[in-house]
Write an enzyme that holds these catalytic residues in place. Structure first.
Site, PDB file in Angstrom:
ATOM      1  CE  LYS A 179      -4.135  -1.847   0.031  1.00 31.40           C
ATOM      2  NZ  LYS A 179      -3.871  -3.214  -0.432  1.00 31.40           N
TER       3      LYS A 179
HETATM    4  C1  LIG Z   1      -9.869  -2.189  -1.747  1.00 26.03           C
HETATM    5  C2  LIG Z   1      -9.297  -3.029  -0.644  1.00 26.03           C
HETATM    6  N1  LIG Z   1     -10.083  -3.392   0.380  1.00 26.03           N
HETATM    7  C3  LIG Z   1      -9.625  -4.120   1.405  1.00 26.03           C
HETATM    8  C4  LIG Z   1      -8.318  -4.562   1.449  1.00 26.03           C
HETATM    9  C5  LIG Z   1      -7.896  -5.457   2.566  1.00 26.03           C
HETATM   10  O1  LIG Z   1      -6.769  -5.029   3.253  1.00 26.03           O
HETATM   11  P1  LIG Z   1      -5.777  -6.095   3.918  1.00 26.03           P
HETATM   12  O2  LIG Z   1      -5.080  -6.817   2.831  1.00 26.03           O
HETATM   13  O3  LIG Z   1      -4.856  -5.206   4.729  1.00 26.03           O
HETATM   14  O4  LIG Z   1      -6.584  -6.985   4.782  1.00 26.03           O
HETATM   15  C6  LIG Z   1      -7.446  -4.198   0.404  1.00 26.03           C
HETATM   16  C7  LIG Z   1      -6.022  -4.561   0.380  1.00 26.03           C
HETATM   17  O5  LIG Z   1      -5.520  -5.604   0.298  1.00 26.03           O
HETATM   18  C8  LIG Z   1      -7.954  -3.439  -0.675  1.00 26.03           C
HETATM   19  O6  LIG Z   1      -7.169  -3.108  -1.703  1.00 26.03           O
END
Ligand SMILES: Cc1ncc(COP(=O)(O)O)c(C=O)c1O
Length: 355
Positions: A179
C-alpha cells in the site's frame, strides 16, 4: 523487470523495529498509540484505531455501525474480495451496484434504486486511490438514513473537494506491504464518532474496556508495536511518496498515447495507488505478455469481479453488472510507485505506446 510495486524500507523503519524488539514490549503499546494519533491527523478525523489488517478494519467498522444478520450493504463488485467478505462476516448481504467507467468507482446514479427497507449502509471503495463522488453518495445516505463506511484501503491521503478519504463516514484503511504507506500487515479505522471509535476499540480487543472484564463478544484484531514502528516511519514519508506517485502518473498520462489512460475527477486529489489503463478485451492478455516480456511488471486489479467469484455467486445469485464485467476484462495496472526512476518511466511509457 520493473516491479508493479516495491515496498520502501529505510533506516527509520529498521531502527523503529529494532527499538521495539530491544524494549521487550512487542504487543500493542506506545507505538500503536502514536501511529493512531498520526493517522487521525492524516485523515483529519477525531479518532483512528489500529487493527491487524484492512480486512479486520472493515469487519469492525461494519459491526460498530450495527450491521448484522438481515441487513443489506450497498457496495461495488469491482474491488478486492475483502470489501465483500467483511460484509458477509457480519451476516449481512452485499448488494452490488455498477461502476462509472471513467473512475472505476461506484456510479452514484445507480445507488438509490438498490435501496430496500433492509439497507443499512453504503460501502464505497476509493479504488486505485481516487475518492468516490461522496457528495452524491451522501445525498442518498441522508435521504434513507444510511451510514457510510468507506473502504479507503488504497486511498490514504486522497481528497475530494479538500476533504480526506476516511473522513466521510467510518473510514477503513489497509497498511499491507504494497500500500501507499505500510506496516507489513495492518489496518486502521477512522471516525469522528466517539461511540463508533469506542466500539471498534472494544471489539478489536476481546470486547473489553477494563482488563479481563468482557462486555461484548470481541476479537483479537490488534496491531502490534512491531508493525506500528514500521507504519510510523512510513507516515513521515507519506507526502513525499504521494508527490512522487502523482508526478509519475502525470508523466505517464502525458506520454502514453494509444490506450485509455486513467481520469481524475474534478475536485479530486488522486493518490495513485494504481495507474490503470484500459485495453480492449480481446487484446488484454497479449498486451500483458508484451509488457512483461519487455520488462514491465503489470497487475490486473481485479480479473474476476466479486459478484462472479464462485462462493459469492452462490450467496447473491446471478447479478448483472455490465460496466464492472467489461472493465474487469480491460484493465492493466502499470508501475507508478515512488521508487521508479526517470528511465523506468520513459521505458514504461515507450512500451505502453507499442501496444
Ligand atoms: C480495496 C481493498 N479493500 C480491502 C483490502 C484489505 O486489506 P488487507 O489486505 O490489509 O486486509 C485491500 C487490500 O488488500 C484493498 O485493496
Amino acid at each position: 523487470m520493473i516491479p508493479i510495486s516495491k515496498p520502501f524500507i529505510g533506516e527509520e523503519e529498521k531502527a523503529g523495529v529494532l527499538a521495539v524488539l530491544e524494549s521487550g514490549m512487542l504487543a500493542q503499546g506506545k507505538k500503536v498509540a502514536a501511529l493512531e494519533e498520526a493517522f487521525a491527523a492524516i485523515c483529519g478525523t477525531k479518532h483512528a484505531v489500529a487493527t491487524s489488517s484492512g480486512t479486520t478494519a472493515l469487519h469492525l467498522a461494519l459491526l460498530a455501525n450495527g450491521i448484522g444478520e438481515g441487513d443489506e450493504v450497498i457496495t461495488t463488485a469491482f474491488t478486492f474480495i475483502a470489501t465483500v467478505t467483511s460484509i458477509l462476516f457480519t451476516g449481512a448481504k452485499p448488494v452490488f451496484v455498477d461502476i462509472d467507467p471513467e473512475t472505476f468507482n461506484l456510479n452514484p446514479a445507480l445507488i438509490e434504486q438498490a435501496v430496500t427497507p433492509r439497507t443499512k449502509s453504503i460501502l464505497p471503495v476509493h479504488l486505485y486511490g481516487q475518492v468516490c463522488e461522496m457528495e452524491a453518495i451522501q445525498k442518498v445516505a441522508d435521504a434513507h438514513g444510511l451510514t457510510i463506511i468507506e473502504d479507503a484501503a488504497q486511498a490514504v491521503g486522497a481528497t475530494r473537494h479538500g476533504k480526506k478519504a476516511g473522513s466521510f463516514g467510518t473510514g477503513c484503511f489497509s497498511l499491507y506491504a504494497t500500500k501507499n504507506i505500510m506496516s507489513a500487515e495492518g489496518g486502521m479505522v477512522t471516525t469522528d464518532d466517539d461511540a463508533i471509535a469506542e466500539k471498534v476499540r472494544m471489539l478489536h480487543n476481546q470486547g473489553m474496556k477494563r482488563r479481563y472484564y468482557h462486555d461484548m463478544l470481541g476479537y483479537n484484531f490488534r496491531m502490534t508495536d512491531l508493525h506500528a514502528a514500521i507504519g510510523l516511519a512510513q507516515v513521515n514519508r507519506l507526502d513525499d511518496f504521494t508527490a512522487k506517485r502523482r508526478a509519475n502518473a502525470e508523466y505517464l498520462s502525458a506520454h502514453i498515447k494509444n490506450v485509455i489512460t486513467p481520469q481524475v475527477m474534478p475536485g479530486n486529489k488522486h493518490v495513485w495507488h494504481q495507474y490503470t489503463i484500459r485495453i480492449p478485451d480481446k487484446n488484454r492478455d497479449a498486451a500483458v505478455k508484451q509488457l512483461n516480456d519487455a520488462g514491465i511488471g503489470t497487475g490486473i486489479f481485479y480479473p474476476v469481479p466479486v459478484h462472479r467469484q464462485q462462493f459469492v455467486r452462490q450467496i447473491v445469485g446471478d447479478v448483472s453488472l455490465p460496466v464492472t464485467e467489461k472493465l474487469a476484462n480491460e484493465v492493466i495496472s502499470l508501475p507508478v510507485h515512488p521508487q521508479l526512476s526517470a528511465q523506468d518511466l520513459e521505458k514504461i511509457a515507450a512500451e505502453a505506446n507499442k501496444l
